[in-house]
Design an enzyme around this catalytic site. Structure first.
Site, mmCIF file in Angstrom:
data_model
loop_
_atom_site.group_PDB
_atom_site.id
_atom_site.type_symbol
_atom_site.label_atom_id
_atom_site.label_comp_id
_atom_site.label_asym_id
_atom_site.label_seq_id
_atom_site.Cartn_x
_atom_site.Cartn_y
_atom_site.Cartn_z
ATOM 1 N N ASN A 66 9.028 1.185 -5.660
ATOM 2 C CA ASN A 66 8.125 1.649 -6.710
ATOM 3 C C ASN A 66 8.064 0.754 -7.936
ATOM 4 O O ASN A 66 7.195 0.925 -8.786
ATOM 5 C CB ASN A 66 8.500 3.067 -7.139
ATOM 6 C CG ASN A 66 8.314 4.068 -6.011
ATOM 7 O OD1 ASN A 66 7.847 3.739 -4.925
ATOM 8 N ND2 ASN A 66 8.694 5.299 -6.261
ATOM 9 N N ASP A 92 3.940 -2.319 4.476
ATOM 10 C CA ASP A 92 3.610 -1.313 5.488
ATOM 11 C C ASP A 92 2.360 -0.540 5.089
ATOM 12 O O ASP A 92 2.090 -0.341 3.915
ATOM 13 C CB ASP A 92 4.786 -0.343 5.651
ATOM 14 C CG ASP A 92 5.112 0.381 4.353
ATOM 15 O OD1 ASP A 92 4.900 1.609 4.284
ATOM 16 O OD2 ASP A 92 5.580 -0.270 3.393
ATOM 17 N N ASN A 113 3.069 3.067 -3.334
ATOM 18 C CA ASN A 113 3.626 2.921 -4.681
ATOM 19 C C ASN A 113 4.049 1.499 -5.027
ATOM 20 O O ASN A 113 3.977 1.097 -6.183
ATOM 21 C CB ASN A 113 4.788 3.893 -4.879
ATOM 22 C CG ASN A 113 4.304 5.322 -4.966
ATOM 23 O OD1 ASN A 113 3.196 5.595 -5.413
ATOM 24 N ND2 ASN A 113 5.130 6.251 -4.511
#
Length: 189
Positions: A66, A92, A113
């Site tokens: 993140n 991904d 994120n």
């Protein structure tokens, strides 16, 4: 100069998880390029190689997914890189079929994120190599799905070839005269 970044989470408990496929591609690419000298720099593991006279940095941010943009921004700023031309990010994507790859030059985060963090620091224009990890079952929570490992069959039949293909795509972009041709070639596969 190019900066190739693989997104993932640090720590052995995240090794080989769906969310860490970006790290897996960087590891594969490092082996291909003979990079063995990763060092702790810019809140990440940074390796360096030269390909056909072009300096290439490989980065695995160690900030957790993140906050990936924090590490990437530091490298971009220090080496005065242009994110539009010099940055390639591998990660991904659940919206892409398991084992498939899609390359884009810009776009939104799509709920990822790590990509949100990069966009917040550098904007939406940078090359993305998105690796398809498939979707969770209806009853499975997204966080549990992305932090789980692939089945042995999926790892062998789908993911290992995908890691190799993503590595080839990134390597092709290092000295390509036309990034668009590279994108077209790999998006057709």
């Amino acid at each position: 100069m190019k900066l190739i970044v693989g997104l993932g989470n640090p720590g052995s408990k995240y090794d080989k998880t769906r969310h860490n496929i970006g790290f897996d591609v960087i590891d594969y690419l490092a082996e291909e390029l003979g990079v063995t000298n990763f060092r702790d720099k810019f809140n990440g593991d940074l390796g360096e190689a030269t390909v056909d006279g072009e300096k290439v940095f490989l980065l695995k941010p160690m900030t957790f997914m993140n906050l990936s943009g924090d590490s990437i921004r530091e490298v971009v700023k220090f080496y005065k890189l242009d994110p539009v031309e010099d940055l390639i990010v591998i990660y991904d994507d659940m919206d892409i079929t398991l084992g498939k790859l899609k390359i884009k030059k810009k776009g939104r985060a799509g709920g990822h994120n790590g990509v949100k963090s990069i966009i917040s620091h550098l904007g939406e224009e940078f090359i993305r190599i998105k690796c398809g990890i498939g979707k969770p079952k209806r009853t499975e929570e997204v966080i549990n799905f992305v932090l789980d490992t692939f089945s042995k069959k999926d790892r062998t039949e789908e993911i290992e070839p995908l890691i190799e293909t993503a590595s080839k795509a990134a390597k092709s972009m290092i000295t390509a005269k036309s990034i668009d041709r590279v994108i077209e070639k790999f998006n057709r596969k």
